[in-house]
Motif scaffolding. Structure first.
Motif, PDB file in Angstrom:
ATOM      1  N   VAL A 275       0.862  -1.184   0.000  1.00 56.40           N
ATOM      2  CA  VAL A 275       0.000   0.000   0.000  1.00 56.40           C
ATOM      3  C   VAL A 275       0.898   1.233   0.000  1.00 56.40           C
ATOM      4  CG1 VAL A 275      -1.856   1.236   1.168  1.00 56.40           C
ATOM      5  CG2 VAL A 275      -1.731  -1.262   1.332  1.00 56.40           C
ATOM      6  N   ASN A 276       0.968   1.911  -1.118  1.00 57.33           N
ATOM      7  CA  ASN A 276       1.753   3.130  -1.200  1.00 57.33           C
ATOM      8  C   ASN A 276       0.936   4.319  -0.696  1.00 57.33           C
ATOM      9  OD1 ASN A 276       4.258   2.164  -2.401  1.00 57.33           O
ATOM     10  ND2 ASN A 276       3.025   1.741  -4.241  1.00 57.33           N
ATOM     11  N   THR A 277       1.620   5.402  -0.427  1.00 54.22           N
ATOM     12  CA  THR A 277       0.927   6.624  -0.034  1.00 54.22           C
ATOM     13  C   THR A 277      -0.023   7.044  -1.154  1.00 54.22           C
ATOM     14  OG1 THR A 277       2.841   7.328   1.263  1.00 54.22           O
ATOM     15  CG2 THR A 277       1.209   9.012   0.717  1.00 54.22           C
ATOM     16  N   GLY A 278      -1.280   7.285  -0.819  1.00 57.00           N
ATOM     17  CA  GLY A 278      -2.278   7.644  -1.819  1.00 57.00           C
ATOM     18  C   GLY A 278      -3.080   6.484  -2.342  1.00 57.00           C
ATOM     19  N   ASP A 279      -2.663   5.259  -2.039  1.00 51.79           N
ATOM     20  CA  ASP A 279      -3.455   4.092  -2.426  1.00 51.79           C
ATOM     21  C   ASP A 279      -4.724   4.013  -1.587  1.00 51.79           C
ATOM     22  OD1 ASP A 279      -1.646   3.371  -4.336  1.00 51.79           O
ATOM     23  OD2 ASP A 279      -0.845   1.628  -3.284  1.00 51.79           O
ATOM     24  N   ILE A 280      -5.704   3.293  -2.092  1.00 52.31           N
ATOM     25  CA  ILE A 280      -7.003   3.142  -1.440  1.00 52.31           C
ATOM     26  C   ILE A 280      -7.144   1.706  -0.985  1.00 52.31           C
ATOM     27  CG2 ILE A 280      -9.507   3.278  -1.809  1.00 52.31           C
ATOM     28  CD1 ILE A 280      -8.098   5.183  -4.310  1.00 52.31           C
ATOM     29  N   VAL A 281      -7.662   1.522   0.222  1.00 52.88           N
ATOM     30  CA  VAL A 281      -7.827   0.173   0.784  1.00 52.88           C
ATOM     31  C   VAL A 281      -9.284  -0.038   1.172  1.00 52.88           C
ATOM     32  CG1 VAL A 281      -7.125  -1.422   2.611  1.00 52.88           C
ATOM     33  CG2 VAL A 281      -5.445   0.149   1.632  1.00 52.88           C
ATOM     34  N   TYR A 282      -9.817  -1.171   0.770  1.00 58.33           N
ATOM     35  CA  TYR A 282     -11.161  -1.587   1.180  1.00 58.33           C
ATOM     36  C   TYR A 282     -11.017  -2.762   2.136  1.00 58.33           C
ATOM     37  CZ  TYR A 282     -15.670  -4.037   0.888  1.00 58.33           C
ATOM     38  OH  TYR A 282     -16.836  -4.692   1.205  1.00 58.33           O
ATOM     39  N   THR A 283     -11.489  -2.589   3.364  1.00 58.15           N
ATOM     40  CA  THR A 283     -11.445  -3.682   4.326  1.00 58.15           C
ATOM     41  C   THR A 283     -12.769  -4.419   4.294  1.00 58.15           C
ATOM     42  OG1 THR A 283     -11.305  -4.261   6.679  1.00 58.15           O
ATOM     43  CG2 THR A 283     -12.063  -2.051   6.174  1.00 58.15           C
ATOM     44  N   PRO A 286     -17.023  -6.108   8.651  1.00 58.30           N
ATOM     45  CA  PRO A 286     -18.025  -5.183   9.193  1.00 58.30           C
ATOM     46  C   PRO A 286     -17.457  -4.381  10.356  1.00 58.30           C
ATOM     47  CG  PRO A 286     -18.499  -7.444   9.869  1.00 58.30           C
ATOM     48  CD  PRO A 286     -17.372  -7.518   8.895  1.00 58.30           C
ATOM     49  N   LEU A 287     -17.656  -3.082  10.311  1.00 61.24           N
ATOM     50  CA  LEU A 287     -17.157  -2.203  11.366  1.00 61.24           C
ATOM     51  C   LEU A 287     -18.269  -1.253  11.792  1.00 61.24           C
ATOM     52  CD1 LEU A 287     -13.667  -1.228   9.902  1.00 61.24           C
ATOM     53  CD2 LEU A 287     -14.067  -2.729  11.833  1.00 61.24           C
ATOM     54  N   ASN A 288     -18.720  -1.356  13.032  1.00 58.19           N
ATOM     55  CA  ASN A 288     -19.688  -0.435  13.617  1.00 58.19           C
ATOM     56  C   ASN A 288     -20.868  -0.199  12.680  1.00 58.19           C
ATOM     57  OD1 ASN A 288     -18.032  -0.169  15.893  1.00 58.19           O
ATOM     58  ND2 ASN A 288     -16.860   1.474  14.951  1.00 58.19           N
ATOM     59  N   SER A 289     -20.959   1.015  12.124  1.00 62.78           N
ATOM     60  CA  SER A 289     -22.109   1.363  11.283  1.00 62.78           C
ATOM     61  C   SER A 289     -21.922   0.957   9.831  1.00 62.78           C
ATOM     62  CB  SER A 289     -22.360   2.877  11.355  1.00 62.78           C
ATOM     63  OG  SER A 289     -22.617   3.284  12.673  1.00 62.78           O
ATOM     64  N   ASN A 290     -20.872   0.219   9.535  1.00 61.91           N
ATOM     65  CA  ASN A 290     -20.583  -0.184   8.155  1.00 61.91           C
ATOM     66  C   ASN A 290     -20.574  -1.704   8.029  1.00 61.91           C
ATOM     67  OD1 ASN A 290     -18.648   2.541   8.559  1.00 61.91           O
ATOM     68  ND2 ASN A 290     -19.893   2.493   6.718  1.00 61.91           N
ATOM     69  N   TYR A 292     -20.772  -3.491   5.560  1.00 65.91           N
ATOM     70  CA  TYR A 292     -20.103  -3.983   4.356  1.00 65.91           C
ATOM     71  C   TYR A 292     -18.659  -3.516   4.275  1.00 65.91           C
ATOM     72  CZ  TYR A 292     -24.947  -4.911   3.234  1.00 65.91           C
ATOM     73  OH  TYR A 292     -26.241  -5.368   3.284  1.00 65.91           O
ATOM     74  N   GLY A 293     -18.100  -3.090   5.403  1.00 65.05           N
ATOM     75  CA  GLY A 293     -16.716  -2.656   5.428  1.00 65.05           C
ATOM     76  C   GLY A 293     -16.570  -1.166   5.155  1.00 65.05           C
ATOM     77  N   ILE A 294     -15.326  -0.715   5.072  1.00 70.37           N
ATOM     78  CA  ILE A 294     -15.050   0.705   4.859  1.00 70.37           C
ATOM     79  C   ILE A 294     -13.939   0.872   3.830  1.00 70.37           C
ATOM     80  CG2 ILE A 294     -15.809   1.496   7.134  1.00 70.37           C
ATOM     81  CD1 ILE A 294     -12.924   1.431   8.054  1.00 70.37           C
ATOM     82  N   PHE A 327     -16.945   8.107   0.492  1.00 71.80           N
ATOM     83  CA  PHE A 327     -17.465   6.911   1.159  1.00 71.80           C
ATOM     84  C   PHE A 327     -17.492   7.045   2.686  1.00 71.80           C
ATOM     85  CE2 PHE A 327     -16.169   4.911  -2.919  1.00 71.80           C
ATOM     86  CZ  PHE A 327     -17.389   4.350  -3.248  1.00 71.80           C
ATOM     87  N   GLU A 328     -17.201   8.231   3.191  1.00 74.61           N
ATOM     88  CA  GLU A 328     -17.172   8.396   4.643  1.00 74.61           C
ATOM     89  C   GLU A 328     -18.575   8.418   5.244  1.00 74.61           C
ATOM     90  OE1 GLU A 328     -14.472  10.910   7.834  1.00 74.61           O
ATOM     91  OE2 GLU A 328     -14.143  11.049   5.687  1.00 74.61           O
ATOM     92  N   GLN A 329     -19.551   8.857   4.479  1.00 72.03           N
ATOM     93  CA  GLN A 329     -20.925   8.797   4.976  1.00 72.03           C
ATOM     94  C   GLN A 329     -21.380   7.338   4.972  1.00 72.03           C
ATOM     95  OE1 GLN A 329     -24.363   9.707   2.614  1.00 72.03           O
ATOM     96  NE2 GLN A 329     -25.067  11.230   4.105  1.00 72.03           N
TER      97      GLN A 329
END
Length: 406
Positions: A275-283, A286-290, A292-294, A327-329
């Motif tokens: 994961v380089n700086t600026g890359d995007i990660v999808y976990t 399930p986390l709290n209100s998500n 389907y992941g974040i 995707f923060e909302q």
């Protein structure tokens, strides 16, 4: 106990006398005053846990006259045990004259006191734990106070002037904490509102709030038109277990050891994704209100993630930080991922890195993405600033409670 042990570590100038050992029976009496004439109504019913008026909270209509009257300066015993208070705690009433359930024990001062001091001292666990060990018994739902046993116990007490100085100091600190808590809460609410109003609603192409100079409609395209799957692996061993990253809903992409105190990596990290700086990660967890992941952007140094994560590289037509803001909302993230994800028996996400990009997003031009991202970056910095100030003040209060009491 030595005279030295009868003074706190921190004192206000002018106070040198040791604190006096006094029995509870010399300072308090059991309060059984009842609301027999019903002068106080349900609106004066106090929550013992918070000492705030809760309007009766479901009390029966015919029970009002049996409720205890609790005056300003009275202390009530709240018997729920928790990590901080092992045997329950006393709570001082400074909210005003009110009512409390007859099942709670209540004590009334019989000598002059400074209530601002006792508000902090009487629930202080380090002082009260050895006393409550001897003065409580386990009940069916919570610890119960044995008033006769308590009255035989003693507690160290300073003079009235020192009580007032300590109480005023802690009260002012509490006011400052409340002020910063309100500022922090307002900023969090403001951000939540902006995450809704600065993005188009379903079926629309322009947001409710927009920066000046931008008028073009936002464009609907698949997320895969903006980012691509990264296949870079740690095959050469450039990164080790100390470089493993985790994804936090609150803090974003963080170093696993720094954030969680240890590495949870397997015996080998050669198959981990880079994961380089600026890359995007999808976990895909399930986390709290998500459920389907974040999705988060790596704003820190490069590292690696386990194969349970999907890693993406941004294309030239997208500002990488905008992806995270978009995707923060929670609702937006959940609505996007819901059609793409199948949940396994263990609540794990059955979705490939490629399929997670097949959903439709509504994005503005890259120039507008940059402006929106910078706005939320500044807002996040302001929220973090107030959060740190709040944590600092809370730590100062905890330290003062430890050092201003015997």
């Amino acid at each position: 106990m030595t005279e030295q042990a009868k003074v706190p570590a921190i004192r206000f100038a002018g106070f040198t006398d040791p604190w006096e050992q006094r029995k509870f029976s010399d300072m308090y009496e059991v309060n059984n005053e009842r609301n027999t004439d019903c002068k106080l109504g349900y609106d004066r019913t106090l929550s013992i846990a918070t000492m705030t008026f809760n309007g009766g909270n479901g009390a029966a209509d015919d029970s009002l006259n049996s409720y205890k009257v609790i005056r300003v300066g009275d202390i009530a015993f709240e018997g729920h045990a928790n990590k901080v208070h092992a045997y329950g705690r006393f709570v001082l009433n400074d909210a005003g004259d009110g009512l409390m359930s007859p099942r709670f024990s209540c004590l009334r001062p019989i000598v002059e006191q400074r209530y601002s001091f006792w508000k902090y001292y009487i629930p202080y666990e380090e002082t009260m734990r050895p006393i409550l060990v001897k003065a409580t018994k386990s009940g069916t739902m919570m610890n119960e106070l044995v008033p006769d046993d308590l009255m035989r116990e003693s507690i160290l007490v300073p003079c009235l002037a020192e009580q007032e100085a300590i109480g005023d100091c802690l009260s002012q600190l509490d006011s400052l904490i409340t002020l910063h808590q309100r500022k922090y809460d307002k900023l969090v609410v403001f951000k939540k509102s902006m995450l809704e109003k600065m993005f188009p609603k379903d079926g629309e192409s322009v947001p409710e709030i927009r920066f000046a100079g931008f008028t073009d409609p936002w464009e609907q395209r698949k997320l895969g038109d903006y980012v691509v799957v990264s296949t870079a692996k740690n095959a050469d061993g450039r990164f080790n277990k100390e470089d493993v990253l985790s994804v936090s809903g609150e803090y974003g992409i963080v170093n696993q050891i720094a954030f969680q105190g240890r590495s949870f990596a397997g015996s080998s990290v050669l198959n981990y994704g880079i994961v380089n700086t600026g890359d995007i990660v999808y976990t895909k967890s399930p986390l709290n209100s998500n459920p389907y992941g974040i999705i988060k952007v790596n704003k820190g140094i490069p590292g690696i993630v386990s194969t349970l994560y999907a890693v993406y590289r941004p294309q030239d037509n997208v500002h990488t930080n905008f992806i995270q803001v978009y995707f923060e909302q929670h609702e937006r993230m959940n609505n996007y991922m819901h059609p793409l994800v199948n949940k396994g028996a263990k609540n794990d996400m059955k979705v490939t890195a490629e399929n997670a990009l097949k959903g439709v997003v509504t994005f503005p031009s890259r120039e507008e993405q940059v402006i929106i991202s910078e706005f939320f970056d500044r807002l996040d910095s302001l929220i973090t600033l107030h959060q740190r100030k709040l944590e600092l003040l809370q730590n100062i209060k905890k330290s003062l409670l430890d050092k201003m009491f015997v």
